[in-house]
Design a protein around this motif. Structure first.
Motif, mmCIF file in Angstrom:
data_model
loop_
_atom_site.group_PDB
_atom_site.id
_atom_site.type_symbol
_atom_site.label_atom_id
_atom_site.label_comp_id
_atom_site.label_asym_id
_atom_site.label_seq_id
_atom_site.Cartn_x
_atom_site.Cartn_y
_atom_site.Cartn_z
ATOM 1 N N UNK A 65 0.682 12.092 3.167
ATOM 2 C CA UNK A 65 -0.322 11.323 2.439
ATOM 3 C C UNK A 65 -1.263 10.568 3.373
ATOM 4 N N UNK A 66 -1.271 10.947 4.656
ATOM 5 C CA UNK A 66 -2.181 10.309 5.606
ATOM 6 C C UNK A 66 -3.613 10.723 5.277
ATOM 7 N N UNK A 67 -4.574 10.153 5.992
ATOM 8 C CA UNK A 67 -5.988 10.350 5.671
ATOM 9 C C UNK A 67 -6.387 11.820 5.598
ATOM 10 N N UNK A 68 -5.821 12.635 6.487
ATOM 11 C CA UNK A 68 -6.143 14.063 6.436
ATOM 12 C C UNK A 68 -4.906 14.915 6.161
ATOM 13 N N UNK A 69 -3.858 14.275 5.640
ATOM 14 C CA UNK A 69 -2.672 14.998 5.225
ATOM 15 C C UNK A 69 -1.868 15.630 6.336
ATOM 16 N N UNK A 70 -1.878 15.026 7.520
ATOM 17 C CA UNK A 70 -1.125 15.594 8.636
ATOM 18 C C UNK A 70 -0.186 14.551 9.246
ATOM 19 N N UNK A 71 0.925 14.995 9.822
ATOM 20 C CA UNK A 71 1.825 14.055 10.502
ATOM 21 C C UNK A 71 1.194 13.552 11.791
ATOM 22 N N UNK A 72 1.306 12.255 12.030
ATOM 23 C CA UNK A 72 0.696 11.636 13.206
ATOM 24 C C UNK A 72 1.734 11.044 14.150
ATOM 25 N N UNK A 73 2.961 10.918 13.679
ATOM 26 C CA UNK A 73 3.979 10.191 14.422
ATOM 27 C C UNK A 73 4.352 8.898 13.732
ATOM 28 N N UNK A 80 0.249 2.799 7.900
ATOM 29 C CA UNK A 80 1.110 1.641 8.110
ATOM 30 C C UNK A 80 0.382 0.371 7.684
ATOM 31 N N UNK A 81 1.122 -0.733 7.627
ATOM 32 C CA UNK A 81 0.505 -2.015 7.255
ATOM 33 C C UNK A 81 -0.613 -2.392 8.214
ATOM 34 N N UNK A 94 -7.688 3.110 10.542
ATOM 35 C CA UNK A 94 -6.356 3.217 11.131
ATOM 36 C C UNK A 94 -6.415 2.789 12.590
ATOM 37 N N UNK A 95 -5.278 2.317 13.106
ATOM 38 C CA UNK A 95 -5.171 1.914 14.503
ATOM 39 C C UNK A 95 -4.436 3.026 15.257
ATOM 40 N N UNK A 96 -5.065 3.606 16.272
ATOM 41 C CA UNK A 96 -4.461 4.742 16.975
ATOM 42 C C UNK A 96 -3.424 4.331 18.014
ATOM 43 N N UNK A 329 12.344 3.321 6.383
ATOM 44 C CA UNK A 329 10.940 2.905 6.441
ATOM 45 C C UNK A 329 10.255 2.887 5.077
ATOM 46 N N UNK A 330 9.369 1.922 4.867
ATOM 47 C CA UNK A 330 8.631 1.838 3.603
ATOM 48 C C UNK A 330 7.643 2.985 3.411
ATOM 49 N N UNK A 331 7.256 3.188 2.173
ATOM 50 C CA UNK A 331 6.181 4.127 1.850
ATOM 51 C C UNK A 331 4.835 3.506 2.210
ATOM 52 N N UNK A 332 3.811 4.348 2.225
ATOM 53 C CA UNK A 332 2.444 3.865 2.407
ATOM 54 C C UNK A 332 2.105 2.814 1.356
#
Length: 352
Positions: A65-73, A80-81, A94-96, A329-332
């Motif tokens: 469910x990330x911005x582009x639907x891909x795993x980032x780590x 994240x918060x 987002x903060x990289x 870990x919490x959900x988005x």
């Protein structure tokens, strides 16, 4: 006719006031224009991708469910918060990760996260997991300052660091992973003494980061550790495991006291973010926040899986109804709640 004129004037004044207030909100009148983040998996956007460790989340279903639907780590289905806080402040969506090889100059100017999943205040916590200690994270801050100086020049780069919002989120791994499950520090410290040891380390890290120019800090407390699905599973607790929650409350109270000392000593603009209270309220009133499930995660069985054991697992149909993404870990959706409530708590003390 005169009455109508008075009403019209009042309406105009009201509209003008609303436009002024809306304009202020739209302009995001926060002092912080960048974020610098330290800590563990709650704020690691992918630094562990570059490390030789098993504590990674750069595979599905993480990131679905990330911005582009891909795993980032990120150990989450999405953001994240700290990502949501950055968006609220008008910094970025987002903060990289600092170790991301594709980090652009513009991203560097807006801030980075040095955090590393499975890290903690105690260096042993990170070392046994093969991840970045907070000492190493601060060393990377020194590298970041050199990079920023090349991008912005000495004056502006120093101002960027001084105005940046520094977020530190750690402690849970020190207790759950290091003290209790691996039983490392429990041979050396009683629980209260270990809390004091972690507070002394935390204080030293803040002083080091402050020496490098940072002046605005948000210290994130630990959540109700006894309510984490994996803890409830491994302790066979009915409901939450009270002992861990009592330690969390004790440790958080010591963070507050030490932060007050540091504010006076160093002249910091600093605030404590009480996520324990937010978790507690969500757990007590789940429907108020739109949740249907608060006792297990969305990934797999939701009771034990996280990290590698979550890889390729089926997930719940609607993560927005779940408080936890995996067994830790919490959900988005929960992270957004933490960010929204957190901004209300810390804004006046740190951001203006």
């Amino acid at each position: 006719m005169q009455t109508m004129q008075v009403i019209s004037i009042a309406a105009v004044l009201l509209l003008a006031h609303c436009a002024y207030v809306h304009g202020r909100e739209a302009r995001q009148p926060w002092k912080a224009k960048a974020m610098l983040v330290f800590g563990d998996s709650t704020v690691d956007p992918g630094n562990n991708n570059r490390l030789l460790t098993d504590f990674k989340a750069n595979f599905l279903p993480y990131g679905k469910d990330f911005l582009d639907g891909r795993p980032t780590g990120r150990f989450c289905d999405g953001r994240l918060a700290t990502d949501f806080i950055a968006e609220t402040l008008g910094i970025a969506k987002s903060i990289p990760a600092f170790l991301d090889p594709n980090l652009t100059p513009q991203q560097r100017k807006l801030g980075v996260s040095f955090a590393s999943a499975s890290s903690g205040y105690d260096e042993l916590t990170a070392i046994q997991a093969g991840v970045l200690t907070i000492t190493k994270q601060i060393e990377y801050l020194r590298h970041y300052k050199v990079q920023l100086r090349k991008l912005e020049g000495p004056v502006q780069s120093q101002k960027t660091i001084e105005d940046a919002l520094v977020v530190i989120s750690a402690g849970t791994n020190d207790f759950v992973q290091n003290y209790y499950f691996y039983d490392n520090r429990s041979k050396e410290f009683t629980e209260p003494k270990y809390e004091d040891y972690l507070i002394s380390l935390m204080s030293g890290y803040i002083k080091e980061i402050n020496k490098l120019g940072a002046k605005r800090f948000v210290l994130v407390g630990v959540p109700p550790m006894g309510c984490l699905p994996v803890v409830k599973t491994l302790t066979a607790a009915e409901g939450c495991f009270v002992q861990y929650n009592d330690v969390a409350k004790s440790f958080n109270s010591k963070i507050v006291k030490q932060l007050d000392v540091l504010k006076k000593q160093l002249g910091l603009k600093a605030a404590y973010l009480d996520i324990y209270k937010i978790f507690e309220d969500v757990t007590s009133n789940p429907t108020k926040y739109g949740f249907a499930e608060i006792s297990k995660g969305c990934c797999g069985s939701g009771t034990i899986e996280f990290g590698q054991s979550c890889k390729g697992q089926k997930t719940c149909d609607d993560p927005t109804k779940f408080m936890y993404w995996d067994a830790i870990h919490p959900t988005q959706q929960m992270y957004k709640i933490l960010a929204d409530e957190g901004i209300k708590e810390v804004a006046e003390d740190v951001l203006v």
